[in-house]
Design an enzyme around this catalytic site. Structure first.
Site, PDB file in Angstrom:
ATOM      1  N   TYR A  42      31.199 -15.783 -15.469  1.00  0.00           N
ATOM      2  CA  TYR A  42      31.519 -15.999 -16.886  1.00  0.00           C
ATOM      3  C   TYR A  42      30.859 -17.283 -17.400  1.00  0.00           C
ATOM      4  O   TYR A  42      30.836 -18.310 -16.716  1.00  0.00           O
ATOM      5  CB  TYR A  42      33.029 -16.041 -17.116  1.00  0.00           C
ATOM      6  CG  TYR A  42      33.686 -14.662 -17.048  1.00  0.00           C
ATOM      7  CD1 TYR A  42      32.920 -13.499 -16.952  1.00  0.00           C
ATOM      8  CD2 TYR A  42      35.060 -14.510 -17.083  1.00  0.00           C
ATOM      9  CE1 TYR A  42      33.510 -12.242 -16.892  1.00  0.00           C
ATOM     10  CE2 TYR A  42      35.658 -13.253 -17.024  1.00  0.00           C
ATOM     11  CZ  TYR A  42      34.867 -12.123 -16.925  1.00  0.00           C
ATOM     12  OH  TYR A  42      35.455 -10.874 -16.862  1.00  0.00           O
ATOM     13  N   SER A  74      39.014  -5.851 -22.479  1.00  0.00           N
ATOM     14  CA  SER A  74      38.668  -5.519 -23.873  1.00  0.00           C
ATOM     15  C   SER A  74      39.712  -4.589 -24.495  1.00  0.00           C
ATOM     16  O   SER A  74      39.361  -3.522 -25.034  1.00  0.00           O
ATOM     17  CB  SER A  74      37.264  -4.909 -23.972  1.00  0.00           C
ATOM     18  OG  SER A  74      36.285  -5.878 -23.670  1.00  0.00           O
ATOM     19  N   PRO A  75      40.983  -4.983 -24.467  1.00  0.00           N
ATOM     20  CA  PRO A  75      42.025  -4.090 -25.003  1.00  0.00           C
ATOM     21  C   PRO A  75      41.863  -3.823 -26.494  1.00  0.00           C
ATOM     22  O   PRO A  75      42.361  -2.821 -26.991  1.00  0.00           O
ATOM     23  CB  PRO A  75      43.324  -4.851 -24.721  1.00  0.00           C
ATOM     24  CG  PRO A  75      42.911  -6.282 -24.552  1.00  0.00           C
ATOM     25  CD  PRO A  75      41.550  -6.247 -23.950  1.00  0.00           C
ATOM     26  N   LEU A  76      41.140  -4.726 -27.197  1.00  0.00           N
ATOM     27  CA  LEU A  76      40.877  -4.516 -28.629  1.00  0.00           C
ATOM     28  C   LEU A  76      39.404  -4.168 -28.832  1.00  0.00           C
ATOM     29  O   LEU A  76      38.825  -4.443 -29.891  1.00  0.00           O
ATOM     30  CB  LEU A  76      41.250  -5.775 -29.425  1.00  0.00           C
ATOM     31  CG  LEU A  76      42.677  -6.301 -29.219  1.00  0.00           C
ATOM     32  CD1 LEU A  76      42.901  -7.590 -30.004  1.00  0.00           C
ATOM     33  CD2 LEU A  76      43.716  -5.241 -29.612  1.00  0.00           C
ATOM     34  N   ALA A  77      38.797  -3.585 -27.808  1.00  0.00           N
ATOM     35  CA  ALA A  77      37.382  -3.199 -27.871  1.00  0.00           C
ATOM     36  C   ALA A  77      36.494  -4.414 -28.170  1.00  0.00           C
ATOM     37  O   ALA A  77      35.497  -4.309 -28.879  1.00  0.00           O
ATOM     38  CB  ALA A  77      37.160  -2.101 -28.912  1.00  0.00           C
ATOM     39  N   GLY A  78      36.900  -5.566 -27.625  1.00  0.00           N
ATOM     40  CA  GLY A  78      36.112  -6.775 -27.842  1.00  0.00           C
ATOM     41  C   GLY A  78      36.109  -7.213 -29.300  1.00  0.00           C
ATOM     42  O   GLY A  78      35.225  -7.943 -29.732  1.00  0.00           O
ATOM     43  N   GLY A  79      37.112  -6.778 -30.051  1.00  0.00           N
ATOM     44  CA  GLY A  79      37.217  -7.119 -31.485  1.00  0.00           C
ATOM     45  C   GLY A  79      36.714  -5.978 -32.366  1.00  0.00           C
ATOM     46  O   GLY A  79      37.004  -5.938 -33.560  1.00  0.00           O
ATOM     47  N   PHE A 116      38.727  -4.014 -34.943  1.00  0.00           N
ATOM     48  CA  PHE A 116      38.987  -4.549 -36.280  1.00  0.00           C
ATOM     49  C   PHE A 116      37.724  -4.835 -37.081  1.00  0.00           C
ATOM     50  O   PHE A 116      37.792  -5.103 -38.265  1.00  0.00           O
ATOM     51  CB  PHE A 116      39.839  -5.824 -36.179  1.00  0.00           C
ATOM     52  CG  PHE A 116      41.139  -5.559 -35.499  1.00  0.00           C
ATOM     53  CD1 PHE A 116      42.059  -4.677 -36.060  1.00  0.00           C
ATOM     54  CD2 PHE A 116      41.439  -6.134 -34.283  1.00  0.00           C
ATOM     55  CE1 PHE A 116      43.246  -4.388 -35.434  1.00  0.00           C
ATOM     56  CE2 PHE A 116      42.631  -5.842 -33.636  1.00  0.00           C
ATOM     57  CZ  PHE A 116      43.534  -4.966 -34.211  1.00  0.00           C
TER      58      PHE A 116
HETATM   59  N1  LIG Z   1      36.135  -6.609 -15.464  1.00  0.00           N
HETATM   60  C1  LIG Z   1      35.193  -6.544 -16.373  1.00  0.00           C
HETATM   61  O1  LIG Z   1      34.133  -5.941 -16.183  1.00  0.00           O
HETATM   62  C2  LIG Z   1      35.430  -7.210 -17.695  1.00  0.00           C
HETATM   63  C3  LIG Z   1      34.548  -6.979 -18.774  1.00  0.00           C
HETATM   64  C4  LIG Z   1      34.828  -7.607 -19.991  1.00  0.00           C
HETATM   65  C5  LIG Z   1      35.947  -8.435 -20.118  1.00  0.00           C
HETATM   66  N2  LIG Z   1      36.760  -8.650 -19.031  1.00  0.00           N
HETATM   67  C6  LIG Z   1      37.964  -9.514 -19.149  1.00  0.00           C
HETATM   68  O2  LIG Z   1      38.748  -9.063 -20.253  1.00  0.00           O
HETATM   69  C7  LIG Z   1      39.006 -10.155 -21.132  1.00  0.00           C
HETATM   70  C8  LIG Z   1      39.178  -9.638 -22.515  1.00  0.00           C
HETATM   71  O3  LIG Z   1      37.961  -9.017 -22.987  1.00  0.00           O
HETATM   72  P1  LIG Z   1      37.557  -9.148 -24.501  1.00  0.00           P
HETATM   73  O4  LIG Z   1      37.346 -10.576 -24.851  1.00  0.00           O
HETATM   74  O5  LIG Z   1      36.463  -8.187 -24.787  1.00  0.00           O
HETATM   75  O6  LIG Z   1      38.961  -8.653 -25.162  1.00  0.00           O
HETATM   76  P2  LIG Z   1      39.425  -8.246 -26.610  1.00  0.00           P
HETATM   77  O7  LIG Z   1      40.794  -8.826 -26.735  1.00  0.00           O
HETATM   78  O8  LIG Z   1      39.251  -6.787 -26.780  1.00  0.00           O
HETATM   79  O9  LIG Z   1      38.429  -8.961 -27.626  1.00  0.00           O
HETATM   80  C9  LIG Z   1      38.545 -10.320 -27.934  1.00  0.00           C
HETATM   81  C10 LIG Z   1      37.606 -10.621 -29.083  1.00  0.00           C
HETATM   82  O10 LIG Z   1      38.088  -9.952 -30.233  1.00  0.00           O
HETATM   83  C11 LIG Z   1      38.214 -10.872 -31.299  1.00  0.00           C
HETATM   84  N3  LIG Z   1      39.299 -10.437 -32.182  1.00  0.00           N
HETATM   85  C12 LIG Z   1      39.149  -9.917 -33.420  1.00  0.00           C
HETATM   86  N4  LIG Z   1      40.310  -9.609 -33.963  1.00  0.00           N
HETATM   87  C13 LIG Z   1      41.263  -9.925 -33.066  1.00  0.00           C
HETATM   88  C14 LIG Z   1      42.684  -9.847 -33.089  1.00  0.00           C
HETATM   89  N5  LIG Z   1      43.373  -9.378 -34.130  1.00  0.00           N
HETATM   90  N6  LIG Z   1      43.351 -10.255 -31.984  1.00  0.00           N
HETATM   91  C15 LIG Z   1      42.679 -10.724 -30.916  1.00  0.00           C
HETATM   92  N7  LIG Z   1      41.325 -10.842 -30.860  1.00  0.00           N
HETATM   93  C16 LIG Z   1      40.621 -10.445 -31.932  1.00  0.00           C
HETATM   94  C17 LIG Z   1      38.467 -12.204 -30.601  1.00  0.00           C
HETATM   95  O11 LIG Z   1      38.071 -13.260 -31.465  1.00  0.00           O
HETATM   96  P3  LIG Z   1      39.028 -14.569 -31.626  1.00  0.00           P
HETATM   97  O12 LIG Z   1      38.870 -15.390 -30.391  1.00  0.00           O
HETATM   98  O13 LIG Z   1      38.478 -15.247 -32.831  1.00  0.00           O
HETATM   99  O14 LIG Z   1      40.434 -14.079 -31.820  1.00  0.00           O
HETATM  100  C18 LIG Z   1      37.539 -12.093 -29.419  1.00  0.00           C
HETATM  101  O15 LIG Z   1      36.204 -12.422 -29.742  1.00  0.00           O
HETATM  102  C19 LIG Z   1      37.809 -11.100 -20.916  1.00  0.00           C
HETATM  103  O16 LIG Z   1      38.085 -12.440 -21.269  1.00  0.00           O
HETATM  104  C20 LIG Z   1      37.628 -10.971 -19.420  1.00  0.00           C
HETATM  105  O17 LIG Z   1      38.568 -11.816 -18.748  1.00  0.00           O
HETATM  106  C21 LIG Z   1      36.536  -8.043 -17.839  1.00  0.00           C
END
Ligand SMILES: NC(=O)c1ccc[n+]([C@@H]2O[C@H](COP(=O)([O-])OP(=O)(O)OC[C@H]3O[C@@H](n4cnc5c(N)ncnc54)[C@H](OP(=O)(O)O)[C@@H]3O)[C@@H](O)[C@H]2O)c1
Length: 291
Positions: free
Chosen positions: A47, A202-207, A210
């Site tokens: 990361y 990516s529970p919110l599809a990485g944002g 929205f």
């Molecule tokens: N195992 C794997 O291959 C793998 C791959 C990818 C990720 N991961 C893990 O999963 C974690 C989560 O992934 P992700 O970051 O893609 O998750 P996510 O929660 O789907 O997306 C987060 C992104 O969405 C934005 N966002 C927009 N609206 C939002 C709202 N209402 N609430 C929260 N966030 C919002 C956030 O921006 P703001 O910060 O401005 O809120 C942030 O940039 C990573 O940090 C990592 O630890 C694992």
């Protein structure tokens, strides 16, 4: 049925380097996560281009009392093209015993801790030698360097293969209303059969849930908005509740930097969607009624 002794919501730090925070800001964020009931942090060696574990470790070194309060997940098994790794000329996967052991040593050093609570193989590796992985996991467990092991992004048969030789506690997978494959490809069935809670990245599809302009995202937002309005919670809370409604008891990994958005994930653990609400979001994702 807890996943190890982890919190029901895990904070992911994939994006932490891009937050460009001072050490004090990182300490404060970790403290606020703990105050919100999130004790568990999801890392990977790669990361931030191999920097995030070190950033987090700096914060723990500045506030060492936090070390006993946090649970740390990290991953290994990917070699990135990166200036700090000049020997790597093509991105590739590596589940060799030697790489896993060396990566654990680096993660422990970067994070400044004696033990990792959970180590995951980050991606399935076609060249994985199952016996070698089982052996190195045993050795790391016996040495007290890693408490438990799992995988990420494994298909059910890849999971079954490794699980036949060594205990695994989770498969960390992508799943949200814009990526429905785990519901239908056996991944979540297997998690239930083995009673192993999946971790959801990516529970919110990485944002994109929205921000995307796609038809599916529009439909999903409409469904989330309707249910959120009726229940008096945020759309994000409903999105997390949709995952949490599944009988495999998924553990969502948030990716946000905002504590109020982490609280929205925690709030979802109090909500049980009805079958019809759940189906409304599913149907919004697929674009068609259930048969
Ligand atoms: N195992 C794997 O291959 C793998 C791959 C990818 C990720 N991961 C893990 O999963 C974690 C989560 O992934 P992700 O970051 O893609 O998750 P996510 O929660 O789907 O997306 C987060 C992104 O969405 C934005 N966002 C927009 N609206 C939002 C709202 N209402 N609430 C929260 N966030 C919002 C956030 O921006 P703001 O910060 O401005 O809120 C942030 O940039 C990573 O940090 C990592 O630890 C694992």
């Amino acid at each position: 049925m807890p996943l190890l002794n982890f919190s029901p919501v895990v904070a992911g730090v994939w994006r932490m380097a891009s937050w460009e925070w001072s050490v004090a800001e990182r300490v404060r964020w970790i403290e606020q996560c703990l105050e919100a009931g999130v004790t568990t942090f999801d890392h990977a060696d790669i990361y931030g281009g191999y920097t995030v574990e070190g950033l987090f470790g700096e914060a723990l070194a500045a506030a060492p009392e936090l070390k006993a309060r946090v649970k740390l997940v990290t991953k290994c098994g990917i070699h990135l093209l990166n200036p700090s790794r000049p020997e790597t000329w093509i991105k590739h996967y590596d589940s060799s015993g030697r790489h896993i052991a060396a990566s654990v040593e680096r993660s422990l050093k970067n994070l400044g801790v004696e033990q990792l609570d959970l180590l995951l193989l980050h991606r399935p590796d076609s060249l994985m030698e199952v016996d070698e992985v089982a052996q190195v996991f045993d050795a790391l467990r016996a040495a007290g360097k890693v408490a438990a092991f799992g995988v990420s992004n494994f298909t059910p048969s890849q999971f079954a293969l490794l699980y036949s030789q060594t205990p695994l506690v989770t498969n960390q997978i992508e799943w949200h209303p814009l990526h429905l494959a785990p519901l239908f490809d056996g991944t979540l069935d297997q998690a239930q059969q083995l009673r192993l809670r999946p971790m959801i990245w990516s529970p919110l599809a990485g944002g994109a849930l929205f921000s995307s302009d796609g038809d599916a995202a529009h439909r999903v937002r409409r469904a989330l908005g309707r249910i959120a309005g009726e229940r008096g919670v945020s759309e994000a809370t409903v999105a997390y509740a949709w995952l949490g409604r599944h009988p495999s008891h998924p553990v969502a990994i948030t990716g946000t930097r905002r504590i109020e958005a982490i609280r929205e994930a925690v709030a979802a653990t109090e909500i049980v969607l009805t079958r019809q609400e759940w189906t409304e979001i599913l149907v919004a994702g697929t674009g068609k009624d259930v048969p």
